[in-house]
Design a protein around this motif. Structure first.
Motif, short mmCIF file in Angstrom:
data_model
loop_
_atom_site.label_atom_id
_atom_site.label_comp_id
_atom_site.label_asym_id
_atom_site.label_seq_id
_atom_site.Cartn_x
_atom_site.Cartn_y
_atom_site.Cartn_z
N UNK A 202 0.84 -1.20 0.00
CA UNK A 202 0.00 0.00 0.00
C UNK A 202 0.87 1.25 0.00
N UNK A 203 0.94 1.89 -1.14
CA UNK A 203 1.81 3.06 -1.27
C UNK A 203 1.26 4.28 -0.54
N UNK A 204 -0.05 4.37 -0.39
CA UNK A 204 -0.64 5.59 0.14
C UNK A 204 -0.96 5.54 1.64
N UNK A 205 -0.44 4.56 2.36
CA UNK A 205 -0.71 4.46 3.79
C UNK A 205 0.19 5.45 4.54
N UNK A 206 -0.38 6.18 5.46
CA UNK A 206 0.35 7.19 6.22
C UNK A 206 1.46 6.56 7.06
N UNK A 207 2.58 7.26 7.21
CA UNK A 207 3.71 6.72 8.00
C UNK A 207 3.32 6.32 9.43
N UNK A 208 2.47 7.13 10.08
CA UNK A 208 2.06 6.78 11.44
C UNK A 208 1.25 5.48 11.48
N UNK A 209 0.44 5.25 10.45
CA UNK A 209 -0.33 4.02 10.39
C UNK A 209 0.59 2.82 10.15
N UNK A 210 1.63 3.02 9.35
CA UNK A 210 2.62 1.96 9.14
C UNK A 210 3.31 1.60 10.45
N UNK A 211 3.68 2.62 11.22
CA UNK A 211 4.33 2.36 12.52
C UNK A 211 3.37 1.64 13.47
N UNK A 212 2.13 2.12 13.51
CA UNK A 212 1.13 1.55 14.41
C UNK A 212 0.84 0.09 14.06
N UNK A 213 0.51 -0.15 12.80
CA UNK A 213 0.14 -1.51 12.38
C UNK A 213 1.34 -2.41 12.14
N UNK A 214 2.33 -1.90 11.42
CA UNK A 214 3.47 -2.72 11.04
C UNK A 214 4.40 -3.04 12.19
N UNK A 215 4.96 -2.01 12.79
CA UNK A 215 5.93 -2.23 13.86
C UNK A 215 5.24 -2.57 15.18
N UNK A 216 4.22 -1.83 15.55
CA UNK A 216 3.56 -2.04 16.84
C UNK A 216 2.68 -3.28 16.87
N UNK A 217 1.61 -3.27 16.10
CA UNK A 217 0.65 -4.37 16.14
C UNK A 217 1.27 -5.67 15.65
N UNK B 71 -1.49 -3.21 -3.07
CA UNK B 71 -1.34 -2.49 -4.34
C UNK B 71 -2.67 -2.29 -5.03
N UNK B 72 -3.57 -3.25 -4.89
CA UNK B 72 -4.87 -3.15 -5.53
C UNK B 72 -5.81 -2.16 -4.82
N UNK B 73 -5.76 -2.16 -3.51
CA UNK B 73 -6.70 -1.35 -2.73
C UNK B 73 -6.18 0.06 -2.48
N UNK B 74 -4.87 0.17 -2.19
CA UNK B 74 -4.28 1.48 -1.88
C UNK B 74 -3.09 1.77 -2.80
N UNK B 75 -3.36 2.04 -4.09
CA UNK B 75 -2.25 2.25 -5.03
C UNK B 75 -1.47 3.54 -4.75
#
Length: 121
Positions: free
Chosen positions: A53-68, A117-121
């Protein structure tokens, strides 16, 4: 302040891992560690989706990717459970856990990238 976002994700991921593991494992009368398998594959899917997902906000990446995902998934428990299976004579289960986790985890990650890529290009 990024660390607070990671902590918030971890505060959700850790109990979610425990509760999911217990719920899944209680439904299977098997030596195979289905609970850990499910949380690890789910984490691969989520992280793969974020990666694609190219358009995901950096804070959401940290929250979901690194944290969750960091708190949800567990390589140490996977290793421990595999070792215990091998030590107790359940070698085929240990091998199935290793092979299945790698194949399903990579498959989920690749599927997640495509989904992202399909949902958040």
């Amino acid at each position: 302040m990024n660390w607070l976002v990671v902590v918030a994700g971890g505060m959700i991921g850790a109990p979610l891992r425990y509760l999911t593991d217990r719920a899944v494992q209680s439904r299977h009368d098997s030596l195979f560690p289905w609970g850990t398998f499910v949380v690890n594959v789910t984490g691969c899917l989520v992280l793969g989706t974020l990666t694609g997902a190219a358009s995901v906000a950096p804070d959401l990446r940290l929250f979901l990717g690194t944290g969750l995902c960091g708190a949800l998934t567990t390589y140490s428990t996977f290793s421990y459970e595999t070792l215990r299976l091998a030590e107790t004579g359940a070698g085929p289960y240990a091998l199935a856990n290793v092979a299945g986790s790698v194949v399903a985890g990579l498959g989920a990650a690749f599927a997640g990238v495509s989904l992202g890529q399909a949902v958040w290009p």
